[in-house]
Design a protein around this motif. Structure first.
Motif, mmCIF file in Angstrom:
data_model
loop_
_atom_site.group_PDB
_atom_site.id
_atom_site.type_symbol
_atom_site.label_atom_id
_atom_site.label_comp_id
_atom_site.label_asym_id
_atom_site.label_seq_id
_atom_site.Cartn_x
_atom_site.Cartn_y
_atom_site.Cartn_z
ATOM 1 N N SER A 57 55.025 43.851 31.974
ATOM 2 C CA SER A 57 53.918 44.368 32.786
ATOM 3 C C SER A 57 52.694 44.688 31.944
ATOM 4 C CB SER A 57 54.357 45.630 33.543
ATOM 5 O OG SER A 57 55.404 45.323 34.446
ATOM 6 N N MET A 80 51.077 47.739 35.746
ATOM 7 C CA MET A 80 51.368 49.159 35.950
ATOM 8 C C MET A 80 50.096 49.956 35.684
ATOM 9 S SD MET A 80 53.757 49.804 32.606
ATOM 10 C CE MET A 80 53.380 49.050 31.029
ATOM 11 N N ILE A 94 55.471 41.662 40.457
ATOM 12 C CA ILE A 94 55.162 43.059 40.132
ATOM 13 C C ILE A 94 56.415 43.898 40.328
ATOM 14 C CG2 ILE A 94 53.745 45.058 40.672
ATOM 15 C CD1 ILE A 94 51.564 43.198 41.593
ATOM 16 N N THR A 138 58.622 49.198 37.291
ATOM 17 C CA THR A 138 58.235 49.726 35.964
ATOM 18 C C THR A 138 58.513 51.198 35.758
ATOM 19 O OG1 THR A 138 55.912 50.387 36.376
ATOM 20 C CG2 THR A 138 56.338 48.034 35.965
ATOM 21 N N SER A 159 53.734 51.106 38.130
ATOM 22 C CA SER A 159 53.430 49.901 38.880
ATOM 23 C C SER A 159 52.184 50.060 39.739
ATOM 24 C CB SER A 159 54.665 49.548 39.717
ATOM 25 O OG SER A 159 54.548 48.310 40.364
ATOM 26 N N GLN A 185 56.161 41.502 45.080
ATOM 27 C CA GLN A 185 55.881 42.799 44.461
ATOM 28 C C GLN A 185 56.808 43.856 45.044
ATOM 29 O OE1 GLN A 185 51.786 44.007 45.733
ATOM 30 N NE2 GLN A 185 51.974 42.262 47.106
#
Length: 952
Positions: free
Chosen positions: A595, A652, A758, A761, A773, A863
């Protein structure tokens, strides 16, 4: 401030008070200052959490009112003078008197002391002698008792406070010495230092960095001592030289211990050691470094021998093993990681450079419809989870309850008993205790077992048919939602009798489904059930609210926009709903994640496009390298990863970026930023993969893909529009030169079948010290729990703003605690800050959907989108999830909701307007009737659950 009199003698005319200061100047009367002073007195007596209790807050309100009434009523007899002045001392006398009359004698005494302290603060301090604590000794490991080295503690604390203007090193030192005793152990001294700094984090976020640096001193002693074989300590100033000496020895220790790949020893270690930046160690928050220490740094018998910068360099070396100039690339990768501009996913951080480099994040499988295939799939789950993989299983092919079993001439018990086995396997394989095995089961909405599937996470019913530890998700075709909106019927089938449906989507699915329904009506299908589509949809939403599962994901959007539709079908997503890759019984889809940290690329004017391009270019190369150095635990995963080479670059720090840019999450500007930032990441990621294709070659299954036809993710929206007859609400505007990029892709190809996804995180964002994120802020002050313990987290951007306006004090901390980190009920916080720092449950969820829609148009995968709803209702949930579908989203993740009591407490004056600021409307008919929702059963996903690894 004008105060209306409540005295019986009042004439109805308000009395305006002016306060005369001690220097003779005047200022308008402000009743909130009385509340603040009284609250401080209560905090002094009853502790820092007292201000967050109903009793204290009610008393403060009542006492403040009494004082105001007394002060204003004095002027009521003279209606000709509606304005009057009061002395500061007079106000304070009335406060003290009100406390005594209320029976709060201890608090009154504390208030008197407070007044005395304020008086002393206005007079020059008396430079008297300092009373020193008697000399203390420290108990060493060998039993000796050397004196406590206060001078070294002073150096360490001064280093910890360097550059942190709000941190008082003397405060930390005095707090530490106060906790020490004669004969204290060395590790206890280090702990006392950390705890001293940590205790101030809730009032000043900078102390988090100070606590981290003090923890770093402990880690240095532990790691340097283990590597050098003798006790060693080093200050931060010593580390430039110390890292150079330490790093080659560290690599050798790791190789000899069987933990590091011996190939690392063949690098030019001196060259790499010289590239280490010790000052990067100063950028960790306490939560960051504690997480790193507990879960990531290598150890022998629980003694760490890996320092933080050695950790990042080890990870970088592991990903540079196949590069031509390994040292140069390792340094490039290291600099990206240590700067927090990009962070690889947890499996990569765990295992890169080790003897078992399983670096991939996500695995997607399809389970075959026979005993051998089912248990092979469960076995593969165990093997894939062993080294930190998160799993998504497509269980749709498995025949349902009542279906005929040809081999035994019996009837199937359906998919649920096997899901129970998969659930228990995930619990058993916990990756050596570092994190639980985690799996999500997907089932299509037409499966005959779907109604029982909905109940898997319930706390009631037959425990043999419950899966409390496994995530579940509905794989929903467009046709189902079209039937819901049309008020039509829906037919459930067993997949062994309708084998085509599993691999079809869009118009082809709709046609085949209608044919199977007709066949059922003719008696040609043995196992089926007809229900009202809207009834099933209501039940899906009810169970989602009750248990947090199954999540709602959209089959057609995932397939119609997939670059790889020429080579198979997307049958499910992954553990966190951001991966959308093809699966078969012969290929386990694999994705390799990392990320970009948006905040690290911000300037005063927005994103630094050149820096972002450099970051993405290097990040995509790192992710592509993972595929070649990876340790594969199953042949199916190796086959798929080598053929298609998918990677998932995410982001993120989105909420932090909005704070920096002064953009409220619930605004059109935030939606535009979501669009523009993702467009840049998408452009540079596709470009980087195409550059790699020119250098290294195209991925094997490239020919026939959308890429090979010049169809980029933004272009694939047309497929979805066509399949739904235009019933999609997506903004299609662009800013960059996409025509040039299309021509490049057509000329050079792509190295990777997929490049963007995505992820949540949750852990790597902790390491980088940024918001998770694309998540909105959950709370502006809260205690975060994870596997490393509990950590006080205050929003540093908010604290900075409150300081600038003179509003940050212990009472504000108390107010934030009382209001669960939400500003809406704190009237003295200005409206612009309440809007900017609105938390997740204050934001109308359509804003999240709109921002996600703008991102989704650029992403070739999906995502992890959590949705928050403070006041759920059946109608609101229906409109929200149909909005997500209509706005072109591929998947959704958790539904976060608050209990009724929590909402009642937090939804104070000023909140409702913002909650209802944006009405959720979609161009579709509403549900025929609202859906009453029960209270959650307790299985709803909790924020930052330390046992939940889905977000890590």
């Amino acid at each position: 401030m004008t105060i209306a009199s409540s005295s019986p003698a009042a004439t109805g005319q308000a009395v305006e008070l002016t306060v005369v200061r001690r220097d003779g100047s005047s200022t308008p009367f402000d009743a909130t200052k009385i509340s603040v002073a009284v609250t401080k007195a209560f905090l002094a007596v009853e502790g820092p959490d007292a201000g967050s209790t109903h009793r204290v807050r009610d008393l403060v309100t009542d006492l403040t009112g009494r004082v105001v009434t007394t002060l204003t009523s004095r002027g009521q007899h003279n209606t000709a003078q509606p304005r009057r002045s009061v002395q500061v001392e007079d106000i304070q006398d009335q406060v003290e008197l009100a406390l005594m009359r209320a029976g709060e004698h201890q608090v009154a005494r504390a208030y008197v002391l407070y007044r005395e302290e304020r008086t002393k603060a206005r007079t020059p301090a008396d430079p008297s002698g300092i009373t020193e604590k008697p000399a203390l000794t420290v108990r060493a490991a060998d039993g000796s008792r050397p004196p406590l080295d206060v001078d070294r503690l002073r150096i360490v604390v001064a280093e910890a406070a360097a550059g942190l203007d709000a941190v008082d090193p003397e405060l930390i030192l005095n707090e530490t010495l106060g906790a020490c005793y004669d004969g204290i152990a060395q590790h206890e001294v280090e702990l006392a230092l950390v705890m001293a700094a940590r205790s101030y984090v809730e009032t000043e976020p900078q102390y988090s960095f100070a606590a981290s640096r003090l923890l770093l001193d402990q880690i240095r002693r532990e790691a340097l001592g283990r590597v050098h074989g003798e006790p060693r300590q080093a200050s931060q100033a010593d580390m430039t030289a110390a890292y150079v000496d330490y790093f080659p020895r560290y690599v050798q220790v790791g190789i000899e211990a069987g933990q590091l790949d011996p190939e690392l020893g063949t690098f030019d270690l001196d060259r790499l050691a010289a590239a280490i930046n010790p000052d990067a160690d100063l950028n960790f928050t306490f939560l960051s470094l504690q997480t790193l220490y507990d879960r990531y740094l290598l150890h022998l018998d629980k003694v760490r021998y890996e320092l933080p910068q050695a950790f990042f360099l080890r990870v970088a070396m592991g990903m540079a093993l196949r590069e031509d100039d390994r040292e140069a690339r390792a340094i490039e990768f290291y600099q990206l990681l240590s700067s927090f501009r990009f962070m690889s996913s947890t499996p990569t951080l765990f295992n890169s450079g080790t003897t078992r480099p399983q670096l991939s994040s996500c695995f997607l499988t399809t389970v075959e419809d026979d005993l051998s295939g089912i248990f092979s799939g469960i076995r593969n789950n165990a093997l894939l989870a062993k080294y930190s993989g998160g799993l998504g299983n497509d269980w749709t092919p498995v025949r349902g309850v009542g279906a005929k079993i040809r081999g035994t001439n019996g009837e199937s018990q359906g998919v649920v008993p096997f899901l129970k086995v998969a659930n228990d396997t995930a619990v058993a394989v916990n990756q050596g205790g570092r994190r639980k095995g985690a799996v999500c089961a997907y089932l299509e909405t037409w499966h005959i077992d779907v109604e029982e599937f909905l109940d898997l996470r319930k706390n009631t019913g037959d425990e043999r048919r419950r899966t409390h530890d496994m995530n579940t998700a509905n794989w929903v075709p467009d046709l189902f939602l079209q039937r819901v909106e049309a008020g039509g019927d829906w037919t459930l089938f067993s997949p062994n009798e309708v084998p085509e449906l599993h691999d079809l989507y869009g118009e082809a699915f709709a046609a085949a489904y209608a044919e199977y329904e007709a066949a059922a009506d003719r008696g040609e299908i043995r196992v089926f059930k007809r229900v009202k589509a809207v009834d099933l949809w209501r039940r899906m939403l009810t169970v989602l609210f009750e248990t947090g599962h199954p999540w709602i994901t959209f089959k057609d959007a995932c397939n119609l926009r997939s670059p790889q539709q020429h080579d198979g079908v997307v049958h499910s997503s992954n553990l966190c709903t951001e991966i959308t890759l093809n699966t078969t019984v012969d290929e386990t889809a694999v994705c390799n994640l990392g990320s970009v940290n948006l905040v690290a690329h911000l300037t005063a004017d927005g994103l630094d496009a050149d820096l972002l391009r450099d970051t993405v270019k290097t990040a995509v190369r790192m992710l592509d390298n993972v595929i070649d150095v990876n340790f594969y635990t199953t042949p199916e995963s190796e086959r798929a990863n080598q053929r298609h080479r998918p990677v998932g670059l995410g982001l993120m720090g989105f909420a932090d970026a909005l704070f920096r840019l002064r953009i409220p999450y619930s605004s059109d500007a935030a939606v535009e930023f979501a669009d523009s930032s993702m467009e840049q990441i998408s452009y540079h990621a596709i470009e980087a993969s195409s550059v790699l294709a020119a250098e290294r070659g195209r991925y094997s299954s490239y020919d026939g893909s959308l890429w090979s036809q010049g169809v980029l993710p933004i272009d694939s929206l047309a497929n979805l529009q066509a399949a739904r007859n235009g019933d999609v609400v997506v903004d299609e505007s662009t800013r960059l030169d996409w025509d040039a990029l299309r021509q490049k892709v057509l000329r050079d190809g792509m190295r990777n079948s997929n490049v963007m996804a995505i992820a949540p995180t949750a852990t790597i964002s902790n390491i980088c010290g940024v918001s998770q994120s694309i998540e909105p802020t959950y709370s502006n002050l809260f205690v975060k729990s994870n596997m490393s313990g509990e950590f006080t987290v205050a929003n540093p951007y908010l604290v900075t703003d409150l300081k600038a306006r003179g509003l940050w004090d212990q009472v504000m901390v108390s107010d934030l605690k009382y209001h669960d980190g939400i500003l809406a009920g704190i009237e003295r916080v200005p409206a612009d800050l309440r809007e900017l720092y609105a938390t997740a449950f204050e934001i109308a969820p359509l804003w999240l959907v709109k921002a996600a829609s703008r991102r989704q148009k650029w992403i070739d995968q999906a995502q992890s989108l959590n949705l928050y709803m403070a006041k759920p209702s059946g109608r609101a949930l229906d409109e929200l999830y149909r909005s997500a579908w209509r706005y072109g989203l591929k998947t959704t993740y958790y539904l976060r909701s608050q209990s009724a009591t929590h909402v009642e407490k937090s939804t104070l004056k000023g909140t409702d307007g913002r909650l209802n600021a944006v009405a959720i409307t979609v161009p579709a008919p509403p549900m025929p009737a609202d859906l009453p929702l029960p209270e959650p059963t307790g299985a709803v996903c909790s924020i930052d659950d330390p046992d939940c690894e889905a977000c890590q």
